[in-house]
Design a protein around this motif. Structure first.
Motif, PDB file in Angstrom:
ATOM      1  N   THR A  31       0.832  -1.207   0.000  1.00 40.39           N
ATOM      2  CA  THR A  31       0.000   0.000   0.000  1.00 40.39           C
ATOM      3  C   THR A  31       0.862   1.251   0.000  1.00 40.39           C
ATOM      4  O   THR A  31       0.591   2.225  -0.726  1.00 40.39           O
ATOM      5  N   ALA A  32       1.910   1.220   0.805  1.00 41.75           N
ATOM      6  CA  ALA A  32       2.821   2.374   0.867  1.00 41.75           C
ATOM      7  C   ALA A  32       3.515   2.579  -0.474  1.00 41.75           C
ATOM      8  O   ALA A  32       3.682   3.724  -0.930  1.00 41.75           O
ATOM      9  N   LEU A  33       3.911   1.475  -1.101  1.00 41.12           N
ATOM     10  CA  LEU A  33       4.572   1.573  -2.407  1.00 41.12           C
ATOM     11  C   LEU A  33       3.647   2.188  -3.443  1.00 41.12           C
ATOM     12  O   LEU A  33       4.041   3.109  -4.186  1.00 41.12           O
ATOM     13  N   LEU A  34       2.413   1.714  -3.497  1.00 42.84           N
ATOM     14  CA  LEU A  34       1.466   2.226  -4.493  1.00 42.84           C
ATOM     15  C   LEU A  34       1.076   3.666  -4.202  1.00 42.84           C
ATOM     16  O   LEU A  34       0.848   4.456  -5.128  1.00 42.84           O
TER      17      LEU A  34
ATOM     18  N   ILE B  21      10.934 -11.683 -26.760  1.00 42.66           N
ATOM     19  CA  ILE B  21      10.297 -12.353 -25.615  1.00 42.66           C
ATOM     20  C   ILE B  21       9.942 -11.329 -24.542  1.00 42.66           C
ATOM     21  O   ILE B  21       8.816 -11.285 -24.036  1.00 42.66           O
ATOM     22  N   ALA B  22      10.918 -10.486 -24.188  1.00 41.47           N
ATOM     23  CA  ALA B  22      10.686  -9.496 -23.138  1.00 41.47           C
ATOM     24  C   ALA B  22       9.626  -8.486 -23.553  1.00 41.47           C
ATOM     25  O   ALA B  22       8.793  -8.073 -22.730  1.00 41.47           O
ATOM     26  N   PHE B  23       9.634  -8.085 -24.809  1.00 38.44           N
ATOM     27  CA  PHE B  23       8.639  -7.114 -25.257  1.00 38.44           C
ATOM     28  C   PHE B  23       7.233  -7.699 -25.180  1.00 38.44           C
ATOM     29  O   PHE B  23       6.287  -7.015 -24.767  1.00 38.44           O
ATOM     30  N   GLY B  24       7.101  -8.980 -25.566  1.00 41.60           N
ATOM     31  CA  GLY B  24       5.795  -9.616 -25.495  1.00 41.60           C
ATOM     32  C   GLY B  24       5.273  -9.695 -24.075  1.00 41.60           C
ATOM     33  O   GLY B  24       4.092  -9.424 -23.812  1.00 41.60           O
ATOM     34  N   ILE B  25       6.149 -10.031 -23.129  1.00 36.49           N
ATOM     35  CA  ILE B  25       5.719 -10.139 -21.729  1.00 36.49           C
ATOM     36  C   ILE B  25       5.494  -8.759 -21.120  1.00 36.49           C
ATOM     37  O   ILE B  25       4.536  -8.544 -20.368  1.00 36.49           O
ATOM     38  N   ALA B  26       6.398  -7.820 -21.435  1.00 30.88           N
ATOM     39  CA  ALA B  26       6.261  -6.465 -20.883  1.00 30.88           C
ATOM     40  C   ALA B  26       4.967  -5.810 -21.331  1.00 30.88           C
ATOM     41  O   ALA B  26       4.357  -5.026 -20.585  1.00 30.88           O
ATOM     42  N   SER B  27       4.525  -6.118 -22.549  1.00 28.20           N
ATOM     43  CA  SER B  27       3.282  -5.536 -23.063  1.00 28.20           C
ATOM     44  C   SER B  27       2.063  -6.009 -22.280  1.00 28.20           C
ATOM     45  O   SER B  27       1.013  -5.351 -22.316  1.00 28.20           O
ATOM     46  N   ASP B  28       2.197  -7.157 -21.571  1.00 29.86           N
ATOM     47  CA  ASP B  28       1.077  -7.637 -20.750  1.00 29.86           C
ATOM     48  C   ASP B  28       0.669  -6.599 -19.718  1.00 29.86           C
ATOM     49  O   ASP B  28      -0.518  -6.301 -19.526  1.00 29.86           O
ATOM     50  N   GLY B  29       1.691  -6.047 -19.025  1.00 28.60           N
ATOM     51  CA  GLY B  29       1.404  -5.056 -17.996  1.00 28.60           C
ATOM     52  C   GLY B  29       0.777  -3.802 -18.573  1.00 28.60           C
ATOM     53  O   GLY B  29      -0.144  -3.218 -17.972  1.00 28.60           O
ATOM     54  N   THR B  30       1.261  -3.389 -19.737  1.00 29.17           N
ATOM     55  CA  THR B  30       0.688  -2.218 -20.403  1.00 29.17           C
ATOM     56  C   THR B  30      -0.790  -2.434 -20.695  1.00 29.17           C
ATOM     57  O   THR B  30      -1.637  -1.579 -20.430  1.00 29.17           O
ATOM     58  N   MET B  31      -1.095  -3.601 -21.261  1.00 30.30           N
ATOM     59  CA  MET B  31      -2.470  -3.904 -21.633  1.00 30.30           C
ATOM     60  C   MET B  31      -3.366  -4.033 -20.397  1.00 30.30           C
ATOM     61  O   MET B  31      -4.504  -3.540 -20.379  1.00 30.30           O
ATOM     62  N   TYR B  32      -2.843  -4.658 -19.367  1.00 25.51           N
ATOM     63  CA  TYR B  32      -3.618  -4.831 -18.142  1.00 25.51           C
ATOM     64  C   TYR B  32      -3.941  -3.481 -17.513  1.00 25.51           C
ATOM     65  O   TYR B  32      -5.073  -3.217 -17.091  1.00 25.51           O
ATOM     66  N   PHE B  33      -2.949  -2.591 -17.489  1.00 30.07           N
ATOM     67  CA  PHE B  33      -3.159  -1.265 -16.910  1.00 30.07           C
ATOM     68  C   PHE B  33      -4.162  -0.454 -17.730  1.00 30.07           C
ATOM     69  O   PHE B  33      -5.070   0.181 -17.182  1.00 30.07           O
ATOM     70  N   LEU B  34      -4.028  -0.486 -19.047  1.00 30.05           N
ATOM     71  CA  LEU B  34      -4.879   0.347 -19.901  1.00 30.05           C
ATOM     72  C   LEU B  34      -6.325  -0.134 -19.925  1.00 30.05           C
ATOM     73  O   LEU B  34      -7.259   0.680 -19.995  1.00 30.05           O
TER      74      LEU B  34
ATOM     75  N   THR C 131      -7.128   5.367  -8.974  1.00 23.45           N
ATOM     76  CA  THR C 131      -7.824   4.093  -8.780  1.00 23.45           C
ATOM     77  C   THR C 131      -7.140   2.967  -9.556  1.00 23.45           C
ATOM     78  O   THR C 131      -6.998   1.847  -9.040  1.00 23.45           O
ATOM     79  N   THR C 132      -6.725   3.256 -10.779  1.00 20.62           N
ATOM     80  CA  THR C 132      -6.088   2.227 -11.607  1.00 20.62           C
ATOM     81  C   THR C 132      -4.781   1.758 -10.990  1.00 20.62           C
ATOM     82  O   THR C 132      -4.481   0.557 -10.977  1.00 20.62           O
ATOM     83  N   ILE C 133      -3.996   2.693 -10.468  1.00 24.92           N
ATOM     84  CA  ILE C 133      -2.736   2.309  -9.820  1.00 24.92           C
ATOM     85  C   ILE C 133      -3.011   1.407  -8.625  1.00 24.92           C
ATOM     86  O   ILE C 133      -2.347   0.373  -8.429  1.00 24.92           O
ATOM     87  N   GLN C 134      -4.005   1.785  -7.815  1.00 23.29           N
ATOM     88  CA  GLN C 134      -4.322   0.979  -6.628  1.00 23.29           C
ATOM     89  C   GLN C 134      -4.898  -0.388  -7.003  1.00 23.29           C
ATOM     90  O   GLN C 134      -4.554  -1.405  -6.391  1.00 23.29           O
ATOM     91  N   GLU C 135      -5.761  -0.432  -8.017  1.00 24.94           N
ATOM     92  CA  GLU C 135      -6.438  -1.674  -8.401  1.00 24.94           C
ATOM     93  C   GLU C 135      -5.485  -2.647  -9.103  1.00 24.94           C
ATOM     94  O   GLU C 135      -5.526  -3.860  -8.890  1.00 24.94           O
ATOM     95  N   THR C 136      -4.635  -2.114  -9.985  1.00 25.23           N
ATOM     96  CA  THR C 136      -3.751  -2.990 -10.779  1.00 25.23           C
ATOM     97  C   THR C 136      -2.381  -3.166 -10.157  1.00 25.23           C
ATOM     98  O   THR C 136      -1.663  -4.101 -10.482  1.00 25.23           O
ATOM     99  N   GLY C 137      -2.007  -2.242  -9.282  1.00 27.45           N
ATOM    100  CA  GLY C 137      -0.642  -2.232  -8.758  1.00 27.45           C
ATOM    101  C   GLY C 137      -0.239  -3.508  -8.058  1.00 27.45           C
ATOM    102  O   GLY C 137       0.872  -4.021  -8.261  1.00 27.45           O
ATOM    103  N   VAL C 138      -1.149  -4.046  -7.212  1.00 28.77           N
ATOM    104  CA  VAL C 138      -0.810  -5.256  -6.455  1.00 28.77           C
ATOM    105  C   VAL C 138      -0.465  -6.397  -7.399  1.00 28.77           C
ATOM    106  O   VAL C 138       0.589  -7.049  -7.266  1.00 28.77           O
TER     107      VAL C 138
END
Length: 796
Positions: free
Chosen positions: A388-391, A667-680, A700-707
């Protein structure tokens, strides 16, 4: 659609479990037929000119990489006890099933002129084991007179000797090779005990066998480490044995399915496909984390377990689907390189990433529907003080320190551009092995004492029957050999010219001064004898074709690396052309060493294209998902910056760009894009919920997706980091660089992406996000209808 899918899954739980169990048992049985690959990796396409030339050469003269060498260096080589131990070792290896021939100082061939039969005989030498030191001294003197073997079997300057062991062609690239090599090693160890000397091993048959053994061992090690580390992290996060055990069961089932997939596709385990098992464990676990986090969040809202499971499927299903699609694309692009080994790796990984997602979406909800509802202790991690403190810190930075973020990112980009310009591109045959690995040190032993063991072949086609044996052709071959022999990277050649010299020495009672290419008149005299050469006919057959129109000049060379190899080829080609005009001759440079160079260049070119293809394909997926080209382009930025930083790290630390390290980027770009898509996707949902309020939406998005983003980043970082334990440099570098890239990508998606959204929202994003997407992920405010499910309040 996902609402209906969730309803079906939870309504027909037993049927799904039975079906998946049956499929897994069938997959397990099929997986038992998976095989290892025993030949060199096929990388070049079938129509590549150099590959076609290599196949033509092998058809004419046989496999060039069929010789395993063992050797030692000692002042006691010509002492009776040591020599006789070497003699017995030579005889034992020659008797081994699958060995075609053995040459050593204790078993070679000596030319002998038989005047009565008018022939040159190649007789085995020595004909019997010496029993006294005096007899051995005579053998030594006679052997040293045979200049054909000088620098090939014995180095007088260093007192090093080697044994050249030729494999049977049919067993060379089969499972039998492992047993044959094991028998050779067992015999050699007996020699070490008897003589007290240390044996060194090399040659492509040995290198490939030893590497394959390492691959199998590391596949088991990485799979075990991946399970152990992910289990510990899951237990730390969720504090529940259920949340550890069942996600691991899902990825283990996925691993079994991956082996079955390889069998169905006709693929074999190689250095790349061996990585798929631990990769699936590492990549598959985040699917479970995202679902369990959503399930626990939903349960905390209303306390209804079945409703929470159903909403978890509906809310996470499409998001994780597209996230896994981007990951699959990162692997699938390798299938477009035209390389067989990369195609097998890319297709198998891409297919099984999606199968792992499907298994998770079905099995995890079903299993947890039978388990007790999460208690307060198990859901406490959602509101843990540290996370929570980090987010909260991330939220403050995004809202109040945007200029500093942009300045920091700009500095990273500038430094990355500098570092990227320092990246070099070079590859070695054994550069994936550490410098202290016995395979590497033994290779260097043979390079120091015998110039190397990597084959380079020059095929000379005179275009005329008998053209090879014409004096002018022989003189040209001899002149070429002398030019190439001046280079420190090449061993003494084996060719028809050397055999003629050998025969001419025999014609002259083995006078070492007669080891020369005889003049024309002497060639005529020699032809009356050597026309009926008796002895090792296969030796002549392997050097010249039946019509005497095509011959080969065989060199062994050091593992000089792809850059030096290119320079050597550029220097040799003009020398060849000056001696052999194209109007009369067709001269082809080929062999395993040249094929390695071509493989390296081909992979680098095609893998660069695959990275660009991955970027374009993932951008297309985002464009389809968000219905906005501008949005998809902006979404690429947080995932591209980590790749730039990784390339810079390679440049500053001296990690070269080669096939094993360039795999990292797609490989890294494909996996890294997961976080982008999840956040958006979550951002889009919150944007509507908050009526277009950017500040509230970002918070709200940072708090909901951050964990979930932090959890998955930790899993992926630790999961990929296990590859640093590999003895292969490329695999170790892949582990380090992908781990670092994904950690940076998490920070980029969690800090830089929302900063971009806040800055550019009014200009390009709000309108795009307020449109209806082509594919509706889910509506946050819309409840889940479960008409056919029994929903009840779980007891506290």
């Amino acid at each position: 659609m996902l609402r209906k899918f969730a309803s079906v899954i939870l309504r027909y739980r037993v049927a799904f479990i039975v079906s998946l169990l049956a499929l897994t048992l069938l997959a397990g049985y099929t997986a038992t037929f998976v095989q290892l690959t025993y030949d060199g990796a096929k990388i070049l396409p079938n129509d590549d000119p150099d590959y076609v030339n290599y196949l033509t050469f092998k058809k004419q003269f046989g496999e060039d990489a069929a010789v395993l060498v063992i050797g030692f260096k000692s002042d006691k080589t010509w002492q009776l006890n040591t020599y006789n131990a070497w003699y017995h070792l030579t005889a034992a290896i020659k008797k081994t099933d699958g060995i075609q021939d053995v040459l050593s100082i204790a078993r070679c061939y000596r030319p002998y002129r038989n005047d009565s039969l008018q022939i040159i005989q190649l007789t085995q030498f020595p004909q019997q084991q010496p029993t006294t030191q005096q007899a051995l001294n005579e053998i030594k003197d006679q052997f040293l007179d045979l200049r054909f073997y000088e620098g090939l079997l014995y180095n007088q300057d260093s007192n090093a000797t080697l044994m050249a062991i030729t494999f049977d062609q049919q067993k060379l690239n089969s499972k039998s090779r492992i047993d044959i090599v094991a028998q050779i090693v067992a015999h050699a160890r007996q020699f070490e005990v008897t003589s007290g000397e240390t044996i060194h091993y090399s040659g492509l048959p040995f290198i490939r066998t030893a590497v394959m053994k390492k691959i199998v061992e590391e596949m088991k090690l990485f799979s075990a480490l991946a399970i152990l580390i992910t289990a510990l992290i899951l237990l730390l996060f969720f504090r529940s044995g259920y949340a550890v055990f069942y996600p691991l069961i899902v990825v283990i089932i996925a691993v079994v399915w991956s082996f079955a997939t390889m069998v169905l596709f006709g693929y074999k385990i190689s250095i790349l496909t061996s990585l798929i098992s631990p990769l699936l464990i590492v990549i598959g676990i985040p699917n479970s984390i995202l679902f369990l986090n959503r399930y626990q969040q939903e349960y905390a809202k209303h306390g209804n377990k079945m409703k929470a499971l159903a909403r978890g499927i509906e809310k996470i299903g499409a998001t994780t689907f597209f996230a896994n699609v981007t990951t699959s694309i990162g692997f699938l692009v390798f299938a477009f390189t035209g390389s067989e080994v990369l195609t097998q790796f890319g297709v198998t990984a891409a297919v099984n990433v999606m199968l792992t997602w499907l298994l998770c979406l079905i099995l995890i909800p079903i299993v947890f529907s039978y388990l007790p509802a999460p208690n307060a202790r198990q859901t406490s991690h959602l509101e843990g003080r540290k996370i929570t403190a980090l987010l909260s810190w991330v939220e403050r930075v995004v809202h109040f320190h945007r200029p500093k973020i942009y300045l920091f990112v700009l500095l990273c980009v500038i430094v990355s551009l500098i570092g990227m310009n320092r990246v070099t591109s070079v590859g070695y045959v054994v550069d994936d092995l550490p410098k202290d690995d016995v395979i590497y040190t033994d290779l260097k032993f043979f390079e120091r004492n015998f110039k190397g063991v990597i084959p380079l072949e020059i095929s000379i086609d005179t275009r005329k029957a008998g053209g090879v044996l014409k004096p002018q052709t022989l003189q040209k071959i001899n002149a070429l050999q002398k030019k190439i022999a001046k280079r420190p990277e090449f061993s003494k050649p084996v060719s028809i010219v050397e055999l003629i010299k050998f025969s001419y020495q025999g014609l002259n009672d083995n006078n070492p001064s007669r080891y020369i290419l005889p003049p024309v008149d002497e060639l005529q005299r020699l032809s009356t004898y050597s026309g009926n050469v008796k002895g090792n006919k296969s030796l002549f057959k392997s050097l010249i074709d039946s019509s005497n129109a095509i011959t080969r000049v065989s060199f062994q060379m050091a593992d000089v690396g792809s850059l030096r190899m290119k320079e050597i080829m550029k220097e040799i080609r003009p020398q060849i052309d000056s001696l052999f005009p194209s109007t009369d001759y067709q001269v082809t440079i080929t062999g395993s060493s040249l094929l390695f160079l071509k493989n390296n260049d081909y992979l680098l070119i095609n893998l660069r294209e695959s990275v660009l293809m991955a970027i374009l394909m993932i951008a297309s997926v985002m464009c389809i998902l968000f219905m906005s080209l501008r949005m998809s382009l902006i979404a690429m930025i947080p995932s591209l910056i980590p790749l730039m930083i990784t390339a810079a790290i390679m440049g500053f630390t001296g990690i070269p760009l080669k096939p094993s390290t360039i795999l990292i980027f797609s490989i890294a770009f494909g996996i890294a894009s997961d976080g982008t898509m999840y956040f958006l996707t979550k951002y889009r949902q919150e944007l509507r919920s908050h009526g277009g309020s950017i500040s509230k939406t970002v918070a709200t998005t940072i708090q909901e997706t951050g964990v979930s983003m932090v959890y998955t980043a930790v899993i992926l970082f630790c999961g990929f980091f296990i590859f640093t334990a590999s003895s292969f440099g490329g695999t170790s570098a892949l582990g380090i660089l992908i781990s670092v890239t994904l950690l940076i990508a998490m920070l980029s998606n969690l800090i830089f992406l929302p900063t971009l959204l806040r800055t550019l929202e009014r200009i390009v994003i709000s309108r795009a996000f307020m449109k209806e997407p082509l594919i509706q992920i889910y509506d946050e405010e819309e409840d889940v209808e479960l008409d056919h499910l029994e929903i009840r309040k779980e007891e506290e």
